[in-house]
Design an enzyme around this catalytic site. Structure first.
Site, PDB file in Angstrom:
ATOM      1  N   ALA A   1      20.165 -22.255  -9.999  1.00 19.66           N
ATOM      2  CA  ALA A   1      19.888 -20.973 -10.634  1.00 19.66           C
ATOM      3  C   ALA A   1      21.156 -20.253 -11.077  1.00 19.66           C
ATOM      4  O   ALA A   1      22.264 -20.750 -10.910  1.00 19.66           O
ATOM      5  CB  ALA A   1      19.066 -20.087  -9.713  1.00 19.66           C
ATOM      6  N   THR A   2      20.960 -19.057 -11.643  1.00 13.51           N
ATOM      7  CA  THR A   2      22.082 -18.240 -12.099  1.00 13.51           C
ATOM      8  C   THR A   2      21.821 -16.787 -11.749  1.00 13.51           C
ATOM      9  O   THR A   2      20.757 -16.247 -12.068  1.00 13.51           O
ATOM     10  CB  THR A   2      22.265 -18.355 -13.626  1.00 13.51           C
ATOM     11  OG1 THR A   2      22.462 -19.725 -13.976  1.00 13.51           O
ATOM     12  CG2 THR A   2      23.475 -17.548 -14.084  1.00 13.51           C
ATOM     13  N   ALA A   3      22.783 -16.151 -11.095  1.00 12.61           N
ATOM     14  CA  ALA A   3      22.720 -14.720 -10.786  1.00 12.61           C
ATOM     15  C   ALA A   3      24.035 -14.077 -11.194  1.00 12.61           C
ATOM     16  O   ALA A   3      25.101 -14.670 -11.041  1.00 12.61           O
ATOM     17  CB  ALA A   3      22.451 -14.494  -9.297  1.00 12.61           C
TER      18      ALA A   3
ATOM     19  N   SER B   1      18.240 -23.463 -15.059  1.00  8.97           N
ATOM     20  CA  SER B   1      18.105 -22.016 -15.235  1.00  8.97           C
ATOM     21  C   SER B   1      17.135 -21.748 -16.378  1.00  8.97           C
ATOM     22  O   SER B   1      17.104 -22.485 -17.354  1.00  8.97           O
ATOM     23  CB  SER B   1      19.462 -21.371 -15.556  1.00  8.97           C
ATOM     24  OG  SER B   1      20.355 -21.491 -14.477  1.00  8.97           O
TER      25      SER B   1
END
EC number: 3.4.25.1
Length: 203
Positions: A9-11, A178
């Site tokens: 994922a990407t945050a 993502s």
């Protein structure tokens, strides 16, 4: 953290002059298989604090629950909200205590207190680094390059929101795990509020 343990994922987190913005995409993947496009990776703890995370959804949810319960307990006992750094330190202790069976999650802790806005970056073992902006997960390299080029310390929350969305979208366009849209949380003097941004990627 080695590539074989890289959380998915990407945050993204950005500290603005008047608040903090946290954003994360919504895809939940198992390897390159998409389990869901509605995964929640940003969590409001109270009206002055929120977290965003990249990693295993169950571990993100567990850490968010621990933080919410402890923040509420502190507020009931002391009659005021805990500081951002105090809650980050608490989470650090929790994560470090599990260092032999760690939570598979990297965390961004963002909030506003008497000292102003704070953004704190944490790895799965609970290391603490306060920064102006950060990106986590498999799309971090893609997102942080845009943050490096565009971040300014005097940014407003509205400007930070636009930059956060651009950074996460850049990761969505190139990172295969993502996607699924963007959840965004803003924490400022008016409290904490959540928004959803729909993203259409054309390949």
């Amino acid at each position: 953290m080695g590539e074989e343990f890289q959380v998915g994922a990407t945050a993204v987190g950005i500290r603005a002059k008047d608040g903090v913005v946290l954003a994360a995409e919504k895809r939940v993947s198992y390897g390159f298989y998409t389990l869901s496009t509605a995964g929640k990776k940003v969590f409001i703890v109270n009206d002055k604090l929120a977290i965003a995370s990249a990693g295993i959804i169950a571990d993100m949810q567990a850490l968010a629950k621990i933080l919410k319960l402890n923040a509420r307990s502190y507020e009931l006992e002391v009659k005021k909200k805990p500081t951002v750094k105090a809650m980050a330190k608490l989470l650090s202790v929790v994560m470090f205590s599990r260092r032999f069976m760690p939570f598979y999650a990297e965390v961004l802790v963002g909030g506003v207190d008497e000292e102003g806005p704070h953004l704190i970056v944490m790895d799965p073992l609970g290391s603490l680094i306060e920064d102006n902006y950060a990106a986590l997960g498999t799309g971090a390299k893609l997102a942080v390059s845009l943050l490096d080029a565009s971040y300014r310390p005097d940014m407003t929350v509205e400007e930070a929101k636009k930059l956060a969305v651009q950074a996460v979208k850049a990761a969505i366009e190139r990172d295969p795990v993502s996607g699924g849209g963007i959840d965004l949380v803003v924490v400022d003097g008016g409290g904490a509020r959540e928004e959803e941004v729909k993203v259409q990627v054309v390949i």
